[in-house]
Design a protein around this motif. Sequence first.
Motif, PDB file in Angstrom:
ATOM      1  N   THR A   1      66.280  -3.675  82.874  1.00  0.00           N
ATOM      2  CA  THR A   1      66.446  -3.282  81.480  1.00  0.00           C
ATOM      3  C   THR A   1      67.317  -2.032  81.403  1.00  0.00           C
ATOM      4  N   THR A   2      67.839  -1.805  80.223  1.00  0.00           N
ATOM      5  CA  THR A   2      68.638  -0.615  79.978  1.00  0.00           C
ATOM      6  C   THR A   2      68.145   0.049  78.699  1.00  0.00           C
ATOM      7  N   PRO A   3      68.117   1.363  78.653  1.00  0.00           N
ATOM      8  CA  PRO A   3      67.698   2.050  77.421  1.00  0.00           C
ATOM      9  C   PRO A   3      68.712   1.814  76.302  1.00  0.00           C
TER      10      PRO A   3
ATOM     11  N   THR B   1      63.047   0.240  72.676  1.00  0.00           N
ATOM     12  CA  THR B   1      63.697   1.343  73.405  1.00  0.00           C
ATOM     13  C   THR B   1      64.528   0.865  74.587  1.00  0.00           C
ATOM     14  N   GLU B   2      64.315  -0.376  75.013  1.00  0.00           N
ATOM     15  CA  GLU B   2      65.107  -0.923  76.115  1.00  0.00           C
ATOM     16  C   GLU B   2      65.251  -2.421  75.939  1.00  0.00           C
TER      17      GLU B   2
END
Length: 154
Positions: free
Chosen positions: A114-116, A104-105
């Motif tokens: 982190t990024t989705p 999911t990330e």
Amino acid sequence: MTGKSFGNGIKSFTISNGLSKVVSKAIIILYIVSLLLPAYTHTPGFFALIFGGLSFLWLGPAVIAWSANVLFFLVLFKKNYSPRIKRLLSGIGALCGLCALFVTELPVHEGSSTTPVSIGMGFYIWETSLLLLFLKSVSDYNKSKEQQGEDFLQ
């Protein structure tokens, strides 16, 4: 694709020799195309392949999904593996590939944050190549059993 009877399902699943060569080429072409498309949001497939191995630092589903690539190349290029081992490894690889659905990330900026992400078209094409490799491995296994005159379950 042929088989002894529909009722036996995967036990009798085989691909004719001519079609088997086409399927082999399709597996490689699909894999290469998947590298050119986004595996995740803003993440091309080749980037996921190259840097996905670093996901062992975070563990989780990403490292399991990435390991499907290792199994893919082992089955595809190791000629001395038996059809039984290739069937097993390609099946495990196809299942491992499904773990990508749980990512999911992803890390950004050298892993400091982190990024989705969401699944991209490259994933679906990549997983299709894994599933085709599994089906071809099942067919090759069944052909080897027919040649030996042995039952599928033995």
